[in-house]
Design a protein around this motif. Sequence first.
Motif, short mmCIF file in Angstrom:
data_model
loop_
_atom_site.label_atom_id
_atom_site.label_comp_id
_atom_site.label_asym_id
_atom_site.label_seq_id
_atom_site.Cartn_x
_atom_site.Cartn_y
_atom_site.Cartn_z
N MET A 1 0.82 -1.22 0.00
CA MET A 1 0.00 0.00 0.00
C MET A 1 0.85 1.27 0.00
SD MET A 1 -2.92 1.03 2.75
CE MET A 1 -3.88 2.50 2.57
N GLU A 2 2.04 1.19 0.61
CA GLU A 2 2.86 2.37 0.75
C GLU A 2 3.55 2.75 -0.56
OE1 GLU A 2 6.28 4.16 3.72
OE2 GLU A 2 5.37 2.24 4.12
N ALA A 3 3.78 1.76 -1.41
CA ALA A 3 4.57 2.01 -2.60
C ALA A 3 3.75 2.70 -3.69
CB ALA A 3 5.14 0.70 -3.12
N PHE A 4 4.33 3.73 -4.31
CA PHE A 4 3.79 4.30 -5.52
C PHE A 4 4.93 5.04 -6.20
CE2 PHE A 4 2.86 7.36 -2.17
CZ PHE A 4 3.36 8.53 -2.69
N SER A 5 4.73 5.47 -7.40
CA SER A 5 5.80 5.99 -8.23
C SER A 5 6.43 7.26 -7.67
CB SER A 5 5.25 6.27 -9.63
OG SER A 5 6.26 6.82 -10.46
N GLN A 6 7.70 7.16 -7.30
CA GLN A 6 8.55 8.28 -6.94
C GLN A 6 7.85 9.34 -6.09
OE1 GLN A 6 10.94 9.78 -10.23
NE2 GLN A 6 10.37 8.01 -11.45
N PRO A 7 7.60 9.07 -4.83
CA PRO A 7 6.88 10.04 -3.99
C PRO A 7 7.57 11.39 -3.84
CG PRO A 7 7.80 8.27 -2.67
CD PRO A 7 7.93 7.85 -4.09
N ALA A 8 8.90 11.42 -4.00
CA ALA A 8 9.62 12.68 -3.81
C ALA A 8 10.02 13.33 -5.13
CB ALA A 8 10.86 12.45 -2.94
N LYS A 9 9.38 12.96 -6.23
CA LYS A 9 9.75 13.46 -7.56
C LYS A 9 9.56 14.97 -7.64
CE LYS A 9 7.19 12.15 -11.01
NZ LYS A 9 6.59 11.30 -12.06
N HIS A 10 10.51 15.65 -8.30
CA HIS A 10 10.46 17.10 -8.45
C HIS A 10 10.58 17.46 -9.92
CE1 HIS A 10 11.13 21.36 -7.98
NE2 HIS A 10 12.35 21.27 -8.48
N HIS A 11 9.76 18.40 -10.37
CA HIS A 11 9.82 18.89 -11.74
C HIS A 11 10.72 20.12 -11.78
CE1 HIS A 11 8.70 20.89 -15.47
NE2 HIS A 11 8.15 19.75 -15.87
N PRO A 12 11.91 20.03 -12.38
CA PRO A 12 12.79 21.20 -12.44
C PRO A 12 12.13 22.32 -13.24
CG PRO A 12 13.96 19.18 -13.05
CD PRO A 12 12.50 18.84 -13.01
N PRO A 13 12.17 23.54 -12.73
CA PRO A 13 11.54 24.65 -13.45
C PRO A 13 12.25 24.96 -14.75
CG PRO A 13 12.77 25.47 -11.57
CD PRO A 13 12.77 23.97 -11.46
N VAL A 14 11.47 25.25 -15.79
CA VAL A 14 12.00 25.62 -17.09
C VAL A 14 11.33 26.92 -17.51
CG1 VAL A 14 12.27 24.96 -19.51
CG2 VAL A 14 12.33 23.20 -17.73
N GLY A 15 12.09 27.98 -17.60
CA GLY A 15 11.51 29.25 -18.00
C GLY A 15 11.00 30.05 -16.82
N ILE A 16 10.66 31.30 -17.09
CA ILE A 16 10.30 32.22 -16.02
C ILE A 16 8.97 31.86 -15.35
CG2 ILE A 16 9.16 33.85 -17.58
CD1 ILE A 16 10.32 36.10 -15.75
N SER A 17 7.98 31.36 -16.12
CA SER A 17 6.69 31.05 -15.51
C SER A 17 6.82 29.90 -14.52
CB SER A 17 5.64 30.72 -16.58
OG SER A 17 5.96 29.52 -17.26
N ASP A 18 7.64 28.90 -14.83
CA ASP A 18 7.88 27.80 -13.90
C ASP A 18 8.57 28.30 -12.64
OD1 ASP A 18 6.82 26.15 -15.81
OD2 ASP A 18 8.55 24.82 -15.97
N ARG A 19 9.53 29.19 -12.82
CA ARG A 19 10.27 29.71 -11.66
C ARG A 19 9.36 30.55 -10.77
NH1 ARG A 19 14.19 29.51 -15.73
NH2 ARG A 19 16.03 28.29 -15.10
N LEU A 20 8.49 31.31 -11.38
CA LEU A 20 7.53 32.08 -10.60
C LEU A 20 6.56 31.16 -9.86
CD1 LEU A 20 6.65 34.98 -13.09
CD2 LEU A 20 7.90 35.18 -10.92
N ALA A 21 6.12 30.10 -10.53
CA ALA A 21 5.22 29.14 -9.89
C ALA A 21 5.88 28.48 -8.69
CB ALA A 21 4.79 28.07 -10.91
N LEU A 22 7.15 28.10 -8.85
CA LEU A 22 7.88 27.46 -7.75
C LEU A 22 8.14 28.44 -6.61
CD1 LEU A 22 9.31 24.99 -6.62
CD2 LEU A 22 11.37 25.66 -7.89
N ALA A 23 8.51 29.67 -6.95
CA ALA A 23 8.77 30.68 -5.91
C ALA A 23 7.49 30.98 -5.12
CB ALA A 23 9.30 31.96 -6.55
N PHE A 24 6.37 31.07 -5.81
CA PHE A 24 5.09 31.32 -5.14
C PHE A 24 4.76 30.17 -4.19
CE2 PHE A 24 0.36 30.83 -5.31
CZ PHE A 24 0.04 31.94 -4.57
N THR A 25 4.99 28.96 -4.64
CA THR A 25 4.73 27.78 -3.82
C THR A 25 5.60 27.77 -2.57
OG1 THR A 25 4.13 26.50 -5.78
CG2 THR A 25 4.68 25.25 -3.79
#
Length: 204
Positions: free
Chosen positions: A1-25
């Motif tokens: 039950m505990e296992a699922f795909s990459q629980p700590a996966k991170h999407h590296p930001p690409v471009g300014i909109s991604d960076r703004l989204a990550l900074a806001f988060t």
Amino acid sequence: MEAFSQPAKHHPPVGISDRLALAFTKFLRFFADVFFAKRYGHRAVVLETIAGVPGMVAGTLQHLRALRRMESDNGWIQTLLDEAENERMHLMTFVHISNPSKFERFLILIAQGIFYNFFFLVYLFSPRTAHRIVGYFEEEAVLSYTEYLADIDNGVCENVVAPQIAIEYWNLAPDARLRDVVLAVRNDEAHHRDVNHQFSDDLS
């Protein structure tokens, strides 16, 4: 039950909109950490009321877009509405566990009102950025629920009996405990993370 795909996966930001989204988060994560600290159940109650907003907003706007263009939505609308409903069930579950105070209920009213209008405007002008924000929100949710699990395992948080609403919704064992619930919720959040990052990529 505990296992699922990459629980700590991170999407590296690409471009300014991604960076703004990550900074806001990260900005919102800082205030959540300061305000709630290790009060994970109360944190979940407030944040899940916010988490239920994006799917409903995005689903509504995608629905209107499909109507205007008289074309298929390719399954986006139902996926987004299912996400909103799933987040609402997270909320209902943690309400039973944490019994939020009057102040927290007031905080929910303020936070939800502000965030709904903010997210509506973001999605109206940049759906790609909006989905990336949700993807990063869900990354942080996975991390928070992982910390919650660690504190349950370490005895910091009591592994109480799972509420009946959670047992029925996730089809858990009749003797399920809080740990089982948190695992199920974390699994949901990881799925929402991947879906929203994919939606954002598709809009690139």
